[in-house]
Scaffold this active site. Sequence first.
Site, PDB file in Angstrom:
ATOM      1  N   CYS A 191     -19.477  -5.984   3.326  1.00 58.46           N
ATOM      2  CA  CYS A 191     -18.751  -4.784   3.742  1.00 58.46           C
ATOM      3  C   CYS A 191     -17.444  -4.754   2.968  1.00 58.46           C
ATOM      4  O   CYS A 191     -16.900  -5.818   2.644  1.00 58.46           O
ATOM      5  CB  CYS A 191     -18.482  -4.841   5.252  1.00 58.46           C
ATOM      6  SG  CYS A 191     -17.518  -3.430   5.860  1.00 58.46           S
ATOM      7  N   CYS A 232     -19.246   1.838   8.528  1.00 58.91           N
ATOM      8  CA  CYS A 232     -18.480   1.200   9.595  1.00 58.91           C
ATOM      9  C   CYS A 232     -17.278   2.111   9.792  1.00 58.91           C
ATOM     10  O   CYS A 232     -16.449   2.248   8.889  1.00 58.91           O
ATOM     11  CB  CYS A 232     -18.052  -0.198   9.154  1.00 58.91           C
ATOM     12  SG  CYS A 232     -16.926  -0.994  10.314  1.00 58.91           S
ATOM     13  N   CYS A 262       0.428   4.653   6.983  1.00 57.58           N
ATOM     14  CA  CYS A 262      -0.200   4.497   8.309  1.00 57.58           C
ATOM     15  C   CYS A 262       0.787   3.775   9.245  1.00 57.58           C
ATOM     16  O   CYS A 262       1.194   2.643   8.967  1.00 57.58           O
ATOM     17  CB  CYS A 262      -1.496   3.709   8.201  1.00 57.58           C
ATOM     18  SG  CYS A 262      -2.582   4.345   6.903  1.00 57.58           S
ATOM     19  N   CYS A 264       0.840  -1.203   0.000  1.00 56.72           N
ATOM     20  CA  CYS A 264       0.000   0.000   0.000  1.00 56.72           C
ATOM     21  C   CYS A 264       0.876   1.255   0.000  1.00 56.72           C
ATOM     22  O   CYS A 264       1.842   1.346   0.761  1.00 56.72           O
ATOM     23  CB  CYS A 264      -0.906  -0.013   1.222  1.00 56.72           C
ATOM     24  SG  CYS A 264      -2.015   1.415   1.263  1.00 56.72           S
ATOM     25  N   CYS A 304       0.470   0.040  10.320  1.00 57.33           N
ATOM     26  CA  CYS A 304       0.009  -0.964   9.360  1.00 57.33           C
ATOM     27  C   CYS A 304       1.134  -1.776   8.715  1.00 57.33           C
ATOM     28  O   CYS A 304       2.007  -1.223   8.047  1.00 57.33           O
ATOM     29  CB  CYS A 304      -0.819  -0.283   8.272  1.00 57.33           C
ATOM     30  SG  CYS A 304      -1.463  -1.480   7.085  1.00 57.33           S
ATOM     31  N   CYS A 323     -16.537  -8.988   5.378  1.00 57.10           N
ATOM     32  CA  CYS A 323     -15.849  -7.741   5.032  1.00 57.10           C
ATOM     33  C   CYS A 323     -14.645  -8.039   4.151  1.00 57.10           C
ATOM     34  O   CYS A 323     -13.860  -8.941   4.455  1.00 57.10           O
ATOM     35  CB  CYS A 323     -15.361  -7.045   6.294  1.00 57.10           C
ATOM     36  SG  CYS A 323     -16.616  -6.905   7.570  1.00 57.10           S
ATOM     37  N   ARG A 379     -17.878  -2.446  17.919  1.00 58.64           N
ATOM     38  CA  ARG A 379     -17.124  -3.694  17.731  1.00 58.64           C
ATOM     39  C   ARG A 379     -15.826  -3.689  18.522  1.00 58.64           C
ATOM     40  O   ARG A 379     -15.002  -2.790  18.379  1.00 58.64           O
ATOM     41  CB  ARG A 379     -16.814  -3.945  16.248  1.00 58.64           C
ATOM     42  CG  ARG A 379     -16.045  -5.268  16.052  1.00 58.64           C
ATOM     43  CD  ARG A 379     -15.832  -5.629  14.600  1.00 58.64           C
ATOM     44  NE  ARG A 379     -17.086  -5.687  13.911  1.00 58.64           N
ATOM     45  CZ  ARG A 379     -17.361  -5.018  12.790  1.00 58.64           C
ATOM     46  NH1 ARG A 379     -16.436  -4.270  12.235  1.00 58.64           N
ATOM     47  NH2 ARG A 379     -18.533  -5.110  12.220  1.00 58.64           N
TER      48      ARG A 379
HETATM   49  S1  SF4 Z   1      -4.168   0.995   6.902  1.00 57.51           S
HETATM   50 FE1  SF4 Z   1      -2.567  -0.064   5.687  1.00 57.51          FE
HETATM   51  S2  SF4 Z   1      -3.669  -0.801   3.888  1.00 57.51           S
HETATM   52 FE2  SF4 Z   1      -4.967   0.783   4.804  1.00 57.51          FE
HETATM   53  S3  SF4 Z   1      -4.400   2.696   3.824  1.00 57.51           S
HETATM   54 FE3  SF4 Z   1      -3.090   2.546   5.645  1.00 57.51          FE
HETATM   55  S4  SF4 Z   1      -1.198   1.541   4.914  1.00 57.51           S
HETATM   56 FE4  SF4 Z   1      -2.786   1.191   3.365  1.00 57.51          FE
END
Ligand code: SF4
Length: 320
Positions: free
Chosen positions: A133, A193, A62, A58, A65, A102, A265
């Site tokens: 979802c 959600c 984040c 990705c 993540c 989901c 949740r």
């Molecule tokens: S949480 Fe992970 S998968 Fe989702 S946008 Fe952020 S880096 Fe990408």
Amino acid sequence: MSVEPDPVRHDWTRDEVAAIFALPLPDLVFRAQVLHRRHFDPAQVQRSTLLSIKTGGCPEDCAYCPQSAHYDTGVDAAKLMDRAAVAAEAARAKAAGATRFCMGAAWREPKERDLDAVCAMVESVKRLGLETCATLGMLAPAQALRLKAAGLDFYNHNLDTSPEFYGRIITTRVYGDRLETLAHVRAAGIKLCCGGIVGMGESRADRAGLVHTLATLPVHPESVPINLLVRVEGTPLGDAAPLDGIEFVRTIAAARITMPRSVVRLSAGREAMTDELQALCFLAGANSIFCGPRLLTTPNPEAARDAALFDRLGLKPFAR
Ligand code: SF4
């Protein structure tokens, strides 16, 4: 002690939410219980299953993540799954008791050809009689409308944390981007959600800020996932200090009190929680979990442990 009257409020002040967080725990749990029982059977817990339909690589950063291409976490990037494989996983989830399926894809936003494929998956999952979802990143208004037409019931798009703390966790987008996608999803008639993650080094004021933002949306999200950070080596939060479990319970209770008709949740992080901590979360108003051995790329309790937990606590799945 007085409890919030119906109708549900959308005009919470940040100070009011902070005051809820600061209540003595018995008062906090009592207040959450009263509202929970007004809107739900407190012994019923909704179960969803989450499948990563496109893993890793990705472009977003984040900090929590393992699927971000910015961090070396050992997660291998994989292509979008095919429709038949997703439908087979959904059938397995249904057989295991899930009522909602989901589908998560590690994208900043879906490309048009990817959206075609996801719409086909949504149609297949829907035909199995499951709620659908998806979580695919940011959506344009037309993309939200296409997903709605394919039969998508819910769209997950978390606010993650308070507006003030957001820039410490993600730099590749801003809070306003998230709110914009939430508005597009609502405008398309898809249920929301939307929740966040705690234990990322934020303060209680930030946790109150997250709950305040959610509780002052024009319509509360139907589903509010409260995640406890799963610390993954290789991410910037891999060695974050653990959050006190009681503080997690307070966050659940604040969500229940301010959004009494939403399903709250108890989401990521259950794998590391004791039965006793999960029990406190249910007492504080949580009434949904993810079931299945994995949550995207991180572990989740096995079915047998959850069955034993439900048995121990006298909980039962939401009636279908
Ligand atoms: S949480 Fe992970 S998968 Fe989702 S946008 Fe952020 S880096 Fe990408």
